[in-house]
Design a protein around this motif. Structure first.
Motif, PDB file in Angstrom:
ATOM      1  N   THR A 208       0.822  -1.230   0.000  1.00 14.87           N
ATOM      2  CA  THR A 208       0.000   0.000   0.000  1.00 14.87           C
ATOM      3  C   THR A 208       0.849   1.270   0.000  1.00 14.87           C
ATOM      4  O   THR A 208       0.466   2.251  -0.613  1.00 14.87           O
ATOM      5  N   GLN A 209       2.003   1.218   0.680  1.00 14.39           N
ATOM      6  CA  GLN A 209       2.853   2.427   0.718  1.00 14.39           C
ATOM      7  C   GLN A 209       3.299   2.872  -0.672  1.00 14.39           C
ATOM      8  O   GLN A 209       3.510   4.048  -0.928  1.00 14.39           O
ATOM      9  N   LEU A 210       3.489   1.896  -1.556  1.00 15.23           N
ATOM     10  CA  LEU A 210       3.976   2.209  -2.906  1.00 15.23           C
ATOM     11  C   LEU A 210       2.881   2.095  -3.959  1.00 15.23           C
ATOM     12  O   LEU A 210       3.128   2.329  -5.146  1.00 15.23           O
ATOM     13  N   LEU A 211       1.695   1.715  -3.500  1.00 14.13           N
ATOM     14  CA  LEU A 211       0.576   1.528  -4.424  1.00 14.13           C
ATOM     15  C   LEU A 211      -0.724   1.730  -3.660  1.00 14.13           C
ATOM     16  O   LEU A 211      -1.270   0.794  -3.070  1.00 14.13           O
ATOM     17  N   PRO A 212      -1.238   2.973  -3.641  1.00 13.82           N
ATOM     18  CA  PRO A 212      -2.466   3.224  -2.900  1.00 13.82           C
ATOM     19  C   PRO A 212      -3.658   2.491  -3.524  1.00 13.82           C
ATOM     20  O   PRO A 212      -3.659   2.231  -4.740  1.00 13.82           O
ATOM     21  N   ASP A 213      -4.671   2.165  -2.681  1.00 15.10           N
ATOM     22  CA  ASP A 213      -5.863   1.472  -3.188  1.00 15.10           C
ATOM     23  C   ASP A 213      -6.512   2.221  -4.354  1.00 15.10           C
ATOM     24  O   ASP A 213      -7.054   1.611  -5.266  1.00 15.10           O
ATOM     25  N   SER A 214      -6.435   3.565  -4.303  1.00 14.87           N
ATOM     26  CA  SER A 214      -7.091   4.382  -5.328  1.00 14.87           C
ATOM     27  C   SER A 214      -6.546   4.111  -6.725  1.00 14.87           C
ATOM     28  O   SER A 214      -7.190   4.449  -7.726  1.00 14.87           O
ATOM     29  N   ALA A 215      -5.384   3.474  -6.825  1.00 16.00           N
ATOM     30  CA  ALA A 215      -4.808   3.200  -8.149  1.00 16.00           C
ATOM     31  C   ALA A 215      -5.713   2.289  -8.977  1.00 16.00           C
ATOM     32  O   ALA A 215      -5.646   2.287 -10.203  1.00 16.00           O
ATOM     33  N   ALA A 216      -6.582   1.536  -8.289  1.00 15.11           N
ATOM     34  CA  ALA A 216      -7.497   0.650  -9.019  1.00 15.11           C
ATOM     35  C   ALA A 216      -8.448   1.459  -9.903  1.00 15.11           C
ATOM     36  O   ALA A 216      -9.003   0.944 -10.874  1.00 15.11           O
ATOM     37  N   ASN A 217      -8.630   2.759  -9.563  1.00 15.20           N
ATOM     38  CA  ASN A 217      -9.518   3.617 -10.367  1.00 15.20           C
ATOM     39  C   ASN A 217      -8.735   4.424 -11.400  1.00 15.20           C
ATOM     40  O   ASN A 217      -9.243   5.384 -11.965  1.00 15.20           O
ATOM     41  N   ALA A 218      -7.493   4.040 -11.645  1.00 15.87           N
ATOM     42  CA  ALA A 218      -6.637   4.851 -12.518  1.00 15.87           C
ATOM     43  C   ALA A 218      -7.141   4.891 -13.957  1.00 15.87           C
ATOM     44  O   ALA A 218      -6.843   5.822 -14.694  1.00 15.87           O
ATOM     45  N   GLY A 219      -7.905   3.897 -14.353  1.00 16.27           N
ATOM     46  CA  GLY A 219      -8.416   3.923 -15.728  1.00 16.27           C
ATOM     47  C   GLY A 219      -8.958   2.572 -16.117  1.00 16.27           C
ATOM     48  O   GLY A 219      -8.817   1.605 -15.362  1.00 16.27           O
ATOM     49  N   PRO A 220      -9.565   2.493 -17.298  1.00 17.89           N
ATOM     50  CA  PRO A 220     -10.123   1.218 -17.738  1.00 17.89           C
ATOM     51  C   PRO A 220      -9.022   0.179 -17.927  1.00 17.89           C
ATOM     52  O   PRO A 220      -7.908   0.515 -18.358  1.00 17.89           O
ATOM     53  N   GLY A 221      -9.341  -1.064 -17.569  1.00 19.64           N
ATOM     54  CA  GLY A 221      -8.372  -2.145 -17.792  1.00 19.64           C
ATOM     55  C   GLY A 221      -7.320  -2.261 -16.719  1.00 19.64           C
ATOM     56  O   GLY A 221      -6.416  -3.088 -16.816  1.00 19.64           O
ATOM     57  N   ILE A 222      -7.420  -1.426 -15.663  1.00 19.82           N
ATOM     58  CA  ILE A 222      -6.375  -1.428 -14.629  1.00 19.82           C
ATOM     59  C   ILE A 222      -6.951  -1.946 -13.310  1.00 19.82           C
ATOM     60  O   ILE A 222      -8.024  -1.518 -12.883  1.00 19.82           O
TER      61      ILE A 222
END
Ligand code: NCD
Length: 325
Positions: free
Chosen positions: A203-217
């Motif tokens: 989580t420190q290097l990859l916040p949960d919000s990254a899942a909303n970064a775009g389609p297909g991610i």
């Protein structure tokens, strides 16, 4: 990454054509054109490949780096840019620690500007060379990625890309996603060609919000679960210079996210292993994996020269406003 799919196809086609062109005719393409490389951060691969690419097309290049120039004396980006233009630079390739610096430089100089990495924002030519690397390993009929030793004829390399070129291909990007402009540019590019991108890290290097970064991610914290779904695994360096107070327990990190020979054999024995470099052997991946048969790391470097020839050619032969990759 503000290139549309036809422009990307054209760049890939030019990269292939320029790579195989006779060096003695290729160097007339930009004969004696002046290109400045303006590097505020250290670089080995990106700087050298941009320089070799420009020189392969016949251009004259000059390097300005922050440690040996008036940047050290406090000169602003604007003044350095205007100075380079007054010296005759017709395009500037810039790497800067601030996101957005290439746009500021473009506004101030009105020259074609090529982004060689801006802060934690983007690294477009890295994503393009990563795409070319993946395409050279893609078997178009079965839509599978074949690692080095069983490499398919690179039919995909020269053909036009579309929104389904990488459908069925899952690319996992692992590690310090938060600080990685390479991850960001690949996240913007690969899903547009139909790839599924899994982001994997703590989580420190990859916040949960990254899942909303775009389609297909999507985000998957379990590295081995991610590996089992992957045809391509893109490892990233922990960017110590950008951690800004974040404390990472490297022992724990390696336990969970290091790509070892054992993990690769057990969970992704056919995946292509990529890394933008610089690699830290024994941290994000073991030396055995870096040098192993599934590794495409040095191929990525080689593709960097071809892609950058195409990008530099485009910048100096298109309208100035279209110059930025
Ligand atoms: C990367 C960069 O500088 O963004 N390297 C590269 O350009 N090939 C990644 C890194 O520094 O870890």
């Amino acid at each position: 990454m503000d290139l549309d799919l036809p422009a990307i196809s054209q760049l890939l086609a030019r990269a292939a054509a320029l790579e195989s062109q006779d060096p003695l005719t290729r160097d007339r393409i930009l004969l004696k054109r002046r290109i400045a490389l303006l590097f505020y951060e250290s670089s080995t691969r990106t700087r050298t490949s941009f320089e070799l690419a420009a020189k392969s097309l016949g251009a004259d290049t000059t390097l300005v780096s922050s440690l040996s120039s008036s940047i050290e004396k406090g000169e602003t980006l604007k003044d350095t840019g205007l100075t380079l233009r007054a010296l005759g630079a017709e395009a500037i390739i810039i790497r800067h620690n601030s996101s957005g610096a290439p746009w500021l430089l473009e506004q101030e100089t009105r020259l074609p500007i090529l982004n060689a990495g801006d802060g934690m924002h983007e690294h477009p030519t890295q994503a393009l060379l990563d795409l070319r690397t993946i395409l050279t390993h893609l078997d178009l009929s079965s839509k599978t990625v074949i690692p080095s030793e069983a490499r398919a004829a690179s039919a995909a390399e020269g053909s036009a890309v579309s929104s389904s070129t990488l459908s069925g291909v899952t690319v996992t990007i692992v590690g310090d996603i938060l600080h990685s402009r390479v991850a960001r540019s690949n996240m913007l590019l690969l899903p547009r060609l139909g790839a599924r991108v899994i982001l994997c890290g703590p989580t420190q290097l990859l916040p949960d919000s990254a899942a909303n970064a775009g389609p297909g991610i999507s985000v998957e914290r379990d590295f081995e679960a991610a590996l089992r779904q992957s045809q391509v695994v893109m490892m990233l360096r922990i960017q110590a210079e950008r951690l800004a107070g974040l404390q990472i327990d490297l022992g724990q990190y390696k336990d969970a996210y290091q790509l070892t020979g054992q993990r690769l054999a057990a969970h992704a024995p056919k995946a292509l292993v990529m890394h933008p470099g610089p690699i830290i052997r024994g941290l994000e991946l073991t030396a055995g994996v870096a040098d192993g048969p599934q590794s495409a790391i040095l191929e990525q470097v080689r593709h960097g020269v071809a892609i950058r020839m195409a990008v530099v050619e485009r910048a100096l032969t298109a309208q100035p406003k279209e110059g930025r990759a």
